[in-house]
Design an enzyme around this catalytic site. Structure first.
Site, PDB file in Angstrom:
ATOM      1  N   TYR A  15       0.824  -1.222   0.000  1.00  0.00           N
ATOM      2  CA  TYR A  15       0.000   0.000   0.000  1.00  0.00           C
ATOM      3  C   TYR A  15       0.854   1.266   0.000  1.00  0.00           C
ATOM      4  O   TYR A  15       0.687   2.151  -0.846  1.00  0.00           O
ATOM      5  CB  TYR A  15      -0.964  -0.014   1.195  1.00  0.00           C
ATOM      6  CG  TYR A  15      -1.977  -1.114   1.055  1.00  0.00           C
ATOM      7  CD1 TYR A  15      -3.149  -0.918   0.342  1.00  0.00           C
ATOM      8  CD2 TYR A  15      -1.740  -2.392   1.580  1.00  0.00           C
ATOM      9  CE1 TYR A  15      -4.069  -1.942   0.170  1.00  0.00           C
ATOM     10  CE2 TYR A  15      -2.659  -3.422   1.409  1.00  0.00           C
ATOM     11  CZ  TYR A  15      -3.812  -3.182   0.702  1.00  0.00           C
ATOM     12  OH  TYR A  15      -4.720  -4.207   0.511  1.00  0.00           O
ATOM     13  N   GLY A  16       1.768   1.368   0.983  1.00  0.00           N
ATOM     14  CA  GLY A  16       2.575   2.585   1.078  1.00  0.00           C
ATOM     15  C   GLY A  16       3.397   2.817  -0.178  1.00  0.00           C
ATOM     16  O   GLY A  16       3.477   3.942  -0.701  1.00  0.00           O
ATOM     17  N   GLY A 109       0.699  -6.971   0.711  1.00  0.00           N
ATOM     18  CA  GLY A 109      -0.373  -7.594   1.486  1.00  0.00           C
ATOM     19  C   GLY A 109      -1.706  -7.640   0.754  1.00  0.00           C
ATOM     20  O   GLY A 109      -2.561  -8.464   1.075  1.00  0.00           O
ATOM     21  N   GLY A 114      -7.779 -10.166   3.487  1.00  0.00           N
ATOM     22  CA  GLY A 114      -9.210 -10.425   3.415  1.00  0.00           C
ATOM     23  C   GLY A 114      -9.993  -9.327   2.731  1.00  0.00           C
ATOM     24  O   GLY A 114     -11.201  -9.452   2.547  1.00  0.00           O
ATOM     25  N   GLU A 352     -14.193  -9.741  13.801  1.00  0.00           N
ATOM     26  CA  GLU A 352     -14.771 -10.079  12.518  1.00  0.00           C
ATOM     27  C   GLU A 352     -15.322 -11.476  12.544  1.00  0.00           C
ATOM     28  O   GLU A 352     -14.665 -12.385  13.045  1.00  0.00           O
ATOM     29  CB  GLU A 352     -13.693 -10.066  11.452  1.00  0.00           C
ATOM     30  CG  GLU A 352     -13.318  -8.700  11.061  1.00  0.00           C
ATOM     31  CD  GLU A 352     -11.843  -8.663  10.806  1.00  0.00           C
ATOM     32  OE1 GLU A 352     -11.241  -9.735  10.651  1.00  0.00           O
ATOM     33  OE2 GLU A 352     -11.321  -7.557  10.793  1.00  0.00           O
ATOM     34  N   HIS A 437      -1.549  -8.279  11.168  1.00  0.00           N
ATOM     35  CA  HIS A 437      -1.535  -6.812  11.118  1.00  0.00           C
ATOM     36  C   HIS A 437      -0.311  -6.204  11.791  1.00  0.00           C
ATOM     37  O   HIS A 437      -0.444  -5.446  12.749  1.00  0.00           O
ATOM     38  CB  HIS A 437      -2.795  -6.249  11.802  1.00  0.00           C
ATOM     39  CG  HIS A 437      -4.088  -6.672  11.179  1.00  0.00           C
ATOM     40  ND1 HIS A 437      -5.301  -6.570  11.832  1.00  0.00           N
ATOM     41  CD2 HIS A 437      -4.374  -7.176   9.957  1.00  0.00           C
ATOM     42  CE1 HIS A 437      -6.272  -6.998  11.039  1.00  0.00           C
ATOM     43  NE2 HIS A 437      -5.737  -7.387   9.899  1.00  0.00           N
ATOM     44  N   ASN A 475      -9.068  -2.960  10.989  1.00  0.00           N
ATOM     45  CA  ASN A 475      -8.113  -3.483  10.005  1.00  0.00           C
ATOM     46  C   ASN A 475      -7.304  -2.326   9.414  1.00  0.00           C
ATOM     47  O   ASN A 475      -7.832  -1.258   9.169  1.00  0.00           O
ATOM     48  CB  ASN A 475      -8.864  -4.201   8.889  1.00  0.00           C
ATOM     49  CG  ASN A 475      -9.967  -5.085   9.433  1.00  0.00           C
ATOM     50  OD1 ASN A 475     -10.931  -4.570   9.989  1.00  0.00           O
ATOM     51  ND2 ASN A 475      -9.833  -6.358   9.301  1.00  0.00           N
ATOM     52  N   PHE A 477      -5.329  -1.525   6.408  1.00  0.00           N
ATOM     53  CA  PHE A 477      -4.781  -1.022   5.142  1.00  0.00           C
ATOM     54  C   PHE A 477      -5.371   0.294   4.651  1.00  0.00           C
ATOM     55  O   PHE A 477      -4.696   1.032   3.941  1.00  0.00           O
ATOM     56  CB  PHE A 477      -4.723  -2.092   4.049  1.00  0.00           C
ATOM     57  CG  PHE A 477      -6.002  -2.513   3.386  1.00  0.00           C
ATOM     58  CD1 PHE A 477      -6.767  -1.638   2.646  1.00  0.00           C
ATOM     59  CD2 PHE A 477      -6.403  -3.844   3.437  1.00  0.00           C
ATOM     60  CE1 PHE A 477      -7.915  -2.051   2.004  1.00  0.00           C
ATOM     61  CE2 PHE A 477      -7.554  -4.277   2.787  1.00  0.00           C
ATOM     62  CZ  PHE A 477      -8.315  -3.366   2.071  1.00  0.00           C
TER      63      PHE A 477
HETATM   64  P1  FDA Z   1       2.977  -4.549   2.608  1.00  0.00           P
HETATM   65  O1  FDA Z   1       3.351  -5.675   3.494  1.00  0.00           O
HETATM   66  O2  FDA Z   1       1.647  -4.569   1.966  1.00  0.00           O
HETATM   67  O3  FDA Z   1       4.047  -4.421   1.417  1.00  0.00           O
HETATM   68  C1  FDA Z   1       5.430  -4.511   1.642  1.00  0.00           C
HETATM   69  C2  FDA Z   1       6.091  -5.137   0.422  1.00  0.00           C
HETATM   70  O4  FDA Z   1       7.501  -4.968   0.512  1.00  0.00           O
HETATM   71  C3  FDA Z   1       5.850  -6.626   0.279  1.00  0.00           C
HETATM   72  O5  FDA Z   1       5.379  -6.907  -1.014  1.00  0.00           O
HETATM   73  C4  FDA Z   1       7.221  -7.251   0.534  1.00  0.00           C
HETATM   74  O6  FDA Z   1       7.448  -8.455  -0.198  1.00  0.00           O
HETATM   75  C5  FDA Z   1       8.154  -6.149   0.087  1.00  0.00           C
HETATM   76  N1  FDA Z   1       9.487  -6.185   0.723  1.00  0.00           N
HETATM   77  C6  FDA Z   1       9.784  -6.419   2.023  1.00  0.00           C
HETATM   78  N2  FDA Z   1      11.102  -6.314   2.243  1.00  0.00           N
HETATM   79  C7  FDA Z   1      11.675  -6.007   1.055  1.00  0.00           C
HETATM   80  C8  FDA Z   1      13.018  -5.776   0.647  1.00  0.00           C
HETATM   81  N3  FDA Z   1      14.036  -5.803   1.519  1.00  0.00           N
HETATM   82  N4  FDA Z   1      13.251  -5.516  -0.677  1.00  0.00           N
HETATM   83  C9  FDA Z   1      12.236  -5.478  -1.563  1.00  0.00           C
HETATM   84  N5  FDA Z   1      10.931  -5.680  -1.217  1.00  0.00           N
HETATM   85  C10 FDA Z   1      10.658  -5.935   0.083  1.00  0.00           C
HETATM   86  N6  FDA Z   1      -5.689  -5.503   6.383  1.00  0.00           N
HETATM   87  C11 FDA Z   1      -6.906  -4.923   6.230  1.00  0.00           C
HETATM   88  O7  FDA Z   1      -7.023  -3.707   6.325  1.00  0.00           O
HETATM   89  N7  FDA Z   1      -7.997  -5.708   5.961  1.00  0.00           N
HETATM   90  C12 FDA Z   1      -7.918  -7.053   5.862  1.00  0.00           C
HETATM   91  O8  FDA Z   1      -8.930  -7.728   5.593  1.00  0.00           O
HETATM   92  C13 FDA Z   1      -6.650  -7.669   6.063  1.00  0.00           C
HETATM   93  N8  FDA Z   1      -6.512  -9.043   6.036  1.00  0.00           N
HETATM   94  C14 FDA Z   1      -5.250  -9.600   6.078  1.00  0.00           C
HETATM   95  C15 FDA Z   1      -5.107 -10.983   5.923  1.00  0.00           C
HETATM   96  C16 FDA Z   1      -3.825 -11.540   5.879  1.00  0.00           C
HETATM   97  C17 FDA Z   1      -3.674 -13.024   5.726  1.00  0.00           C
HETATM   98  C18 FDA Z   1      -2.686 -10.706   5.978  1.00  0.00           C
HETATM   99  C19 FDA Z   1      -1.298 -11.273   5.922  1.00  0.00           C
HETATM  100  C20 FDA Z   1      -2.843  -9.332   6.147  1.00  0.00           C
HETATM  101  C21 FDA Z   1      -4.112  -8.774   6.210  1.00  0.00           C
HETATM  102  N9  FDA Z   1      -4.278  -7.406   6.356  1.00  0.00           N
HETATM  103  C22 FDA Z   1      -5.531  -6.844   6.266  1.00  0.00           C
HETATM  104  C23 FDA Z   1      -3.124  -6.513   6.603  1.00  0.00           C
HETATM  105  C24 FDA Z   1      -2.679  -5.707   5.382  1.00  0.00           C
HETATM  106  O9  FDA Z   1      -2.529  -6.545   4.258  1.00  0.00           O
HETATM  107  C25 FDA Z   1      -1.352  -4.999   5.729  1.00  0.00           C
HETATM  108  O10 FDA Z   1      -1.593  -4.143   6.825  1.00  0.00           O
HETATM  109  C26 FDA Z   1      -0.813  -4.177   4.576  1.00  0.00           C
HETATM  110  O11 FDA Z   1      -0.559  -4.983   3.446  1.00  0.00           O
HETATM  111  C27 FDA Z   1       0.465  -3.443   4.976  1.00  0.00           C
HETATM  112  O12 FDA Z   1       0.794  -2.521   3.950  1.00  0.00           O
HETATM  113  P2  FDA Z   1       2.261  -1.955   3.802  1.00  0.00           P
HETATM  114  O13 FDA Z   1       2.258  -0.998   2.673  1.00  0.00           O
HETATM  115  O14 FDA Z   1       2.728  -1.480   5.132  1.00  0.00           O
HETATM  116  O15 FDA Z   1       3.201  -3.220   3.457  1.00  0.00           O
END
Ligand code: FDA
Length: 496
Positions: A15-16, A109, A114, A352, A437, A475, A477
């Site tokens: 997302y970010g 993510g 979900g 949930e 999360h 949640n 995101f």
């Molecule tokens: P995010 O984790 O999305 O992205 C980071 C990326 O950086 C990844 O693709 C990773 O591979 C990459 N990366 C890491 N280190 C690296 C490196 N050194 N070099 C290159 N790339 C690198 N939230 C919500 O609001 N509603 C929901 O229903 C759900 N449900 C849910 C289910 C499950 C199973 C999970 C695992 C998570 C959720 N979430 C959620 C949480 C949500 O998905 C999460 O909060 C966000 O994806 C976080 O967004 P970010 O941008 O912080 O990082």
């Protein structure tokens, strides 16, 4: 090694990172995005890009030889199975006291989550991001995030009648009978598409249980929203299977060292890029691990002492309840949850009603609770092991269990039901070993200034969930996206 110079390099495509890349590109800046996971744009042998939850295969897990499903057991039997080691989509990353689930691939993510897209209640915003102007967030940035993400609501009349949400209607009935407020949860699943799935007119995804290992059709992951706009700008290159391992000051900005990975997870090439500006968007865990290592090992020694601190699990805890035979939850369960029980004000829990899409009648209600907890952990560099540790302790989840009990003890007593004890092991009620999360590790206005600029290094920014101090109350995101929109707008206006 490639000698290249880029104006902006974004680490991570969640997302970010997607928000930062889109807004920078729209402002005329060329952007290079680096993503350690795969592109997820090519079908596998079965004709589908993503694997189903019922049949995990090599695509399902990041570099594991056995699945590590959040629900490890069923009727007392372990359900994990052997799979080939591969750069799959879901990382179950183990720290000493907790397993942190994360998406790996272009879309972060959004590939595995979900899809629940919840804007926190305005009155709770001060406990999420105390130094951010709430008016700006609720008037401008939350609406912007919701619009770009494609957030939409289930049609109530369909919810009330479809077989696929029988489990959520049972959850609602039990909440109502114990006088708990319940809410419909907005999502990024295309609800029109799901109704067509039910009607049998389109290929099914939510209605055949796709979620944890990717969703082939109806979910609007970042690939379909921000990242499709990113591609349309023509200014952004994305390198999948590339992992950033080092960032240090250099003439013209920062020298970024990147390892190219094969699908076995092994480095096959090392590349160096000089970037004028670097945006850390590797997720709470990924960004924190990088910053803690880079500070400790001398690449970025002037990062301040807040780096690595303030990490929380958003109070995640799971449990199941065993219903009576007259309360079946249904053989067909949509994988996209859309009903929540809100006891935040009274008991510190937002639960949930989650699916158990097993394809058989289980008579079980399953819940993921987000709870209020003061516990925060720290990432530290473990020089002997050459890795980053996290100080989380499993017993810290007891606060979350107690908060969740304010809902489920009452429902059990009203309904004359009990907790399931077979889903997380043998005779284990609470799923207290994990989080979906992760939040924090580079807290806004502490490790960074109030817009994500890292202290000590002009041109280095944090854009992801690591800015948020451990909880988003709901949640995360939508809040991560909205905060990134706020910060990048300021950075583009003042730093470019
Ligand atoms: P995010 O984790 O999305 O992205 C980071 C990326 O950086 C990844 O693709 C990773 O591979 C990459 N990366 C890491 N280190 C690296 C490196 N050194 N070099 C290159 N790339 C690198 N939230 C919500 O609001 N509603 C929901 O229903 C759900 N449900 C849910 C289910 C499950 C199973 C999970 C695992 C998570 C959720 N979430 C959620 C949480 C949500 O998905 C999460 O909060 C966000 O994806 C976080 O967004 P970010 O941008 O912080 O990082």
């Amino acid at each position: 090694s490639d000698a290249a110079v880029v104006p902006a390099l974004v680490i991570g495509t969640g997302y970010g990172g997607s928000v930062a890349a889109l807004r920078l590109a729209q402002a005329g800046v060329d952007v290079h995005m680096v993503e350690m996971g795969m592109a997820w744009d090519t079908p596998g042998a079965d004709g589908k890009i993503f694997a189903n939850t019922t049949t995990p295969d090599q695509r399902s897990f990041w570099l594991r030889t056995k699945t590590k499903q959040p629900l490890s057991n069923f009727l007392g039997f372990p359900i994990d199975k052997a799979i080939p080691r591969y750069t799959g989509i879901l990382d179950a990353e183990d720290f000493a006291g907790i397993t942190v689930y994360q998406g790996r691939g272009v879309g972060g993510g959004s590939l595995v989550n979900g899809g629940m897209a919840v804007t926190p209640k305005r009155e709770n915003f001060g406990e999420i991001l105390p130094t951010v102007n709430a008016d700006e967030m609720y008037n401008t940035f939350y609406p912007r995030a919701n619009a770009e993400l494609g957030v939409n609501m289930i049609r109530p009349a369909w919810f009330d009648t479809t077989e696929a949400y029988q489990y959520a209607r049972v959850g609602r009935k039990h909440a109502q009978r114990s006088n708990f407020p319940y809410v419909f949860v907005p999502t990024v699943y295309d609800w029109n598409y799901m109704e067509q799935e039910a009607a049998g007119t389109v290929p099914k995804s939510a209605l055949v249980g796709e979620i944890l290992y990717g969703n082939n059709y109806g979910k609007k992951s970042l690939q379909k929203t921000y990242l499709s706009k990113v591609r349309a700008t023509g200014r952004v290159t994305i390198s999948p299977l590339h992992r950033v391992v080092d960032v240090r000051p250099a003439t013209g900005g920062y020298k970024v060292t990147i390892e190219q990975l094969n699908t076995n997870g092994d480095p096959i090439a090392v590349k160096e890029v000089t970037a004028a500006k670097v945006f850390f968007a590797a997720g709470s865990v990924g960004t924190s691990k990088l910053l803690v290592k880079l500070k400790a090992t001398g690449a970025l020694p002037n990062l301040n002492g807040e780096v690595g601190k303030g990490w929380g699990d958003n109070g995640n805890v799971m449990c199941g309840r065993a219903n009576h035979m007259w309360d079946p939850t249904g053989k067909l369960q949509s994988s996209i949850p859309t009903l929540g029980i809100d006891n935040w004000a009274a008991g510190g829990a937002f639960a949930e009603v989650a699916p158990l899409p097993t394809g058989i009648e289980t008579y079980a209600s399953f819940y993921l609770s987000i709870t209020k907890t003061p516990n925060r952990a720290q990432f530290t560099w473990n020089a002997a092991a050459g890795k980053v540790d996290l100080s989380w302790q499993t017993a810290w989840k007891n606060v979350s269990i107690n908060a969740a009990k304010t809902i489920f003890d009452k429902i059990n007593s009203k309904e004359g039901t009990i907790y399931r004890t077979d889903l997380f092991g043998v005779y284990k009620i609470w799923g207290d070993h994990l989080t979906y999360h992760p939040l924090g590790g580079a807290i806004l206005n502490r490790a960074t200034d109030n817009h994500g600029r890292l202290h000590g290094y002009p041109g280095l920014y944090v854009m992801d969930g690591s800015l948020i101090p451990g909880s988003t109350v709901v949640n995360p995101f939508v809040t991560i996206t909205a905060l990134a929109e706020r910060n990048i707008e300021k950075i583009i206006a003042t730093d470019l």
